[in-house]
Design an enzyme around this catalytic site. Structure first.
Site, PDB file in Angstrom:
ATOM      1  N   ASN A   9     -25.945 -37.606  35.271  1.00 18.00           N
ATOM      2  CA  ASN A   9     -25.631 -39.031  35.413  1.00 18.00           C
ATOM      3  C   ASN A   9     -26.888 -39.725  35.932  1.00 18.00           C
ATOM      4  O   ASN A   9     -27.218 -39.607  37.107  1.00 18.00           O
ATOM      5  CB  ASN A   9     -24.462 -39.180  36.400  1.00 18.00           C
ATOM      6  CG  ASN A   9     -24.149 -40.630  36.724  1.00 18.00           C
ATOM      7  OD1 ASN A   9     -24.663 -41.547  36.087  1.00 18.00           O
ATOM      8  ND2 ASN A   9     -23.300 -40.842  37.722  1.00 18.00           N
ATOM      9  N   TRP A  10     -27.577 -40.415  35.047  1.00 18.33           N
ATOM     10  CA  TRP A  10     -28.861 -41.017  35.429  1.00 18.33           C
ATOM     11  C   TRP A  10     -28.675 -42.299  36.253  1.00 18.33           C
ATOM     12  O   TRP A  10     -29.627 -42.837  36.789  1.00 18.33           O
ATOM     13  CB  TRP A  10     -29.706 -41.307  34.176  1.00 18.33           C
ATOM     14  CG  TRP A  10     -30.170 -40.071  33.461  1.00 18.33           C
ATOM     15  CD1 TRP A  10     -29.771 -38.780  33.700  1.00 18.33           C
ATOM     16  CD2 TRP A  10     -31.135 -39.997  32.398  1.00 18.33           C
ATOM     17  NE1 TRP A  10     -30.419 -37.916  32.856  1.00 18.33           N
ATOM     18  CE2 TRP A  10     -31.262 -38.636  32.031  1.00 18.33           C
ATOM     19  CE3 TRP A  10     -31.898 -40.943  31.698  1.00 18.33           C
ATOM     20  CZ2 TRP A  10     -32.120 -38.210  31.019  1.00 18.33           C
ATOM     21  CZ3 TRP A  10     -32.747 -40.523  30.699  1.00 18.33           C
ATOM     22  CH2 TRP A  10     -32.865 -39.170  30.357  1.00 18.33           C
ATOM     23  N   LYS A  11     -27.455 -42.778  36.304  1.00 22.60           N
ATOM     24  CA  LYS A  11     -27.149 -44.017  37.055  1.00 22.60           C
ATOM     25  C   LYS A  11     -28.092 -45.146  36.607  1.00 22.60           C
ATOM     26  O   LYS A  11     -28.515 -45.160  35.462  1.00 22.60           O
ATOM     27  CB  LYS A  11     -27.211 -43.751  38.559  1.00 22.60           C
ATOM     28  CG  LYS A  11     -26.326 -42.560  38.959  1.00 22.60           C
ATOM     29  CD  LYS A  11     -26.075 -42.462  40.427  1.00 22.60           C
ATOM     30  CE  LYS A  11     -25.210 -41.236  40.703  1.00 22.60           C
ATOM     31  NZ  LYS A  11     -24.848 -41.084  42.092  1.00 22.60           N
ATOM     32  N   HIS A  94     -16.267 -43.662  38.056  1.00 25.24           N
ATOM     33  CA  HIS A  94     -17.189 -43.132  39.071  1.00 25.24           C
ATOM     34  C   HIS A  94     -16.946 -43.882  40.384  1.00 25.24           C
ATOM     35  O   HIS A  94     -16.667 -45.081  40.380  1.00 25.24           O
ATOM     36  CB  HIS A  94     -18.636 -43.303  38.600  1.00 25.24           C
ATOM     37  CG  HIS A  94     -19.607 -42.569  39.461  1.00 25.24           C
ATOM     38  ND1 HIS A  94     -20.020 -43.060  40.675  1.00 25.24           N
ATOM     39  CD2 HIS A  94     -20.206 -41.365  39.305  1.00 25.24           C
ATOM     40  CE1 HIS A  94     -20.850 -42.184  41.229  1.00 25.24           C
ATOM     41  NE2 HIS A  94     -20.976 -41.146  40.410  1.00 25.24           N
ATOM     42  N   GLU A  96     -18.861 -45.053  42.497  1.00 26.94           N
ATOM     43  CA  GLU A  96     -19.703 -46.247  42.689  1.00 26.94           C
ATOM     44  C   GLU A  96     -19.090 -47.446  41.987  1.00 26.94           C
ATOM     45  O   GLU A  96     -19.195 -48.581  42.452  1.00 26.94           O
ATOM     46  CB  GLU A  96     -21.136 -45.964  42.197  1.00 26.94           C
ATOM     47  CG  GLU A  96     -21.878 -45.078  43.192  1.00 26.94           C
ATOM     48  CD  GLU A  96     -22.949 -44.192  42.579  1.00 26.94           C
ATOM     49  OE1 GLU A  96     -23.379 -44.430  41.436  1.00 26.94           O
ATOM     50  OE2 GLU A  96     -23.361 -43.225  43.273  1.00 26.94           O
ATOM     51  N   GLU A 163     -15.598 -35.518  42.718  1.00 30.70           N
ATOM     52  CA  GLU A 163     -16.789 -35.914  43.474  1.00 30.70           C
ATOM     53  C   GLU A 163     -16.384 -36.502  44.817  1.00 30.70           C
ATOM     54  O   GLU A 163     -16.052 -37.691  44.902  1.00 30.70           O
ATOM     55  CB  GLU A 163     -17.580 -36.959  42.692  1.00 30.70           C
ATOM     56  CG  GLU A 163     -18.055 -36.492  41.336  1.00 30.70           C
ATOM     57  CD  GLU A 163     -19.262 -37.286  40.860  1.00 30.70           C
ATOM     58  OE1 GLU A 163     -20.284 -36.661  40.583  1.00 30.70           O
ATOM     59  OE2 GLU A 163     -19.179 -38.526  40.795  1.00 30.70           O
ATOM     60  N   GLY A 169     -25.044 -38.406  46.663  1.00 28.47           N
ATOM     61  CA  GLY A 169     -26.328 -39.006  47.024  1.00 28.47           C
ATOM     62  C   GLY A 169     -26.675 -38.861  48.493  1.00 28.47           C
ATOM     63  O   GLY A 169     -27.565 -39.542  49.002  1.00 28.47           O
ATOM     64  N   SER A 209     -24.492 -34.242  45.279  1.00 26.27           N
ATOM     65  CA  SER A 209     -25.676 -33.555  45.820  1.00 26.27           C
ATOM     66  C   SER A 209     -25.891 -32.157  45.237  1.00 26.27           C
ATOM     67  O   SER A 209     -26.324 -31.248  45.941  1.00 26.27           O
ATOM     68  CB  SER A 209     -25.614 -33.504  47.349  1.00 26.27           C
ATOM     69  OG  SER A 209     -25.624 -34.817  47.887  1.00 26.27           O
ATOM     70  N   GLY A 230     -26.274 -36.117  39.732  1.00 24.62           N
ATOM     71  CA  GLY A 230     -26.934 -37.423  39.810  1.00 24.62           C
ATOM     72  C   GLY A 230     -28.437 -37.255  39.965  1.00 24.62           C
ATOM     73  O   GLY A 230     -29.147 -36.966  38.991  1.00 24.62           O
ATOM     74  N   GLY A 231     -28.919 -37.406  41.192  1.00 19.37           N
ATOM     75  CA  GLY A 231     -30.357 -37.388  41.488  1.00 19.37           C
ATOM     76  C   GLY A 231     -31.137 -36.270  40.803  1.00 19.37           C
ATOM     77  O   GLY A 231     -32.195 -36.518  40.204  1.00 19.37           O
TER      78      GLY A 231
HETATM   79  P1  PGA Z   1     -25.744 -37.012  43.249  1.00 18.84           P
HETATM   80  O1  PGA Z   1     -24.735 -37.911  42.372  1.00 18.84           O
HETATM   81  O2  PGA Z   1     -25.903 -35.706  42.526  1.00 18.84           O
HETATM   82  O3  PGA Z   1     -27.009 -37.803  43.294  1.00 18.84           O
HETATM   83  O4  PGA Z   1     -25.108 -36.823  44.584  1.00 18.84           O
HETATM   84  C1  PGA Z   1     -23.645 -37.342  41.713  1.00 18.84           C
HETATM   85  C2  PGA Z   1     -22.855 -38.427  41.001  1.00 18.84           C
HETATM   86  O5  PGA Z   1     -22.690 -39.499  41.578  1.00 18.84           O
HETATM   87  O6  PGA Z   1     -22.398 -38.240  39.857  1.00 18.84           O
END
Ligand code: PGA
Length: 253
Positions: A9-11, A94, A96, A163, A169, A209, A230-231
């Site tokens: 997930n590149w956000k 998600h 977010e 999640e 994050g 994470s 994510g990251g």
């Molecule tokens: P993260 O994000 O790996 O940066 O914690 C995961 C996500 O939100 O899908």
């Protein structure tokens, strides 16, 4: 048999040029890894370029969101039909989006249905806040978040991502055991709602994470079918290592 999945997930990261460079860099190695569904989810504006660069590749493309209407006067929104031309999957609900854009369970479910209608596979995200977790409400929250998802959606191949919001994050991942336990709960809950067959066939990913250093801990767990990353999905060496380890650990000996 559930085929493992690793989705990046590149956000809201990468320009079109940066996304293209990243796809070019990752593609050859990703194509060499089997036994995993490999998915990358760049921002909307880079999907067309990524699709071109992934012609003939086993890497699948996903979007990070959609709107549920097919078309019309919804300034700034992206419809399922538009996405169906560009990608195979779409992340929905998600945390977010639930948090910052006030997406409700009802809206999330409308999006799931809209995605399925055009053949897009949803990666539906669920998870509890730190406060809910501390109050021992994780199972209650997850049951509520899953209450609207239909049997049909599971039948069509919907993927779930658990999640915990406190792990996203933050660098503070859940432990493999914690995640396995909660995902086990999700599976039992789905069995009660829709029967064993569906519960045993749905893929449930862990997210929060995940890195090359901790992926093995999650993937070793029997209930965990992969990860939403994510990251670490923006760093080629990290992402490749995550996918490789998953392929090896989940290989049936
Ligand atoms: P993260 O994000 O790996 O940066 O914690 C995961 C996500 O939100 O899908």
């Amino acid at each position: 048999m559930r085929i493992p999945m690793i989705a990046g997930n590149w956000k809201m990261n990468t320009t079109v040029a940066e996304a293209a460079a990243l796809v070019k860099e990752m593609r050859p190695e990703l194509d060499r890894i089997d036994n995993v569904d490999k998915v990358i989810c760049p921002p909307f504006v880079s999907l067309a370029a990524a699709k071109e660069l992934l012609k003939g590749s086993s890497v699948k493309l996903g979007a990070q969101n959609l709107y549920f209407e097919e078309k019309g006067a919804y300034t700034g929104e992206i419809s399922p039909l538009m996405l169906a031309e560009l990608c195979q999957l779409v992340i929905i609900g998600h945390s977010e989006r639930r948090q910052y854009f006030h997406e409700t369970a009802e809206l999330v479910d409308k999006k799931v249905q809209a995605a399925l209608k055009v053949g897009l596979k949803p990666i539906l995200c669920v998870g509890e806040t730190p406060r809910e977790n501390e109050a021992g409400k994780t199972e209650e929250v997850l049951s509520r978040q899953l209450s609207l998802t239909s049997k049909q959606a599971y039948h069509t191949g919907l993927v779930l991502a658990y999640e915990p919001i406190w792990a996203i994050g933050t660098g503070k991942a859940a432990t493999g055991e914690q995640a396995n336990q909660t995902i086990g709960f999700i599976r039992r809950h789905i069995a009660k709602q829709h029967g064993q067959e569906i519960a045993q066939s749905v893929r449930i990913l862990y997210g929060g994470s995940v890195t090359a250093d901790n992926i093995a801990e999650f993937i070793k767990q029997p209930e965990i079918d992969g990860a939403l990353v994510g990251g670490a999905s923006l760093k080629t060496s990290q992402f490749l290592s995550i996918v490789k380890q998953t392929s090896e650990i989940k290989r049936v000996k």
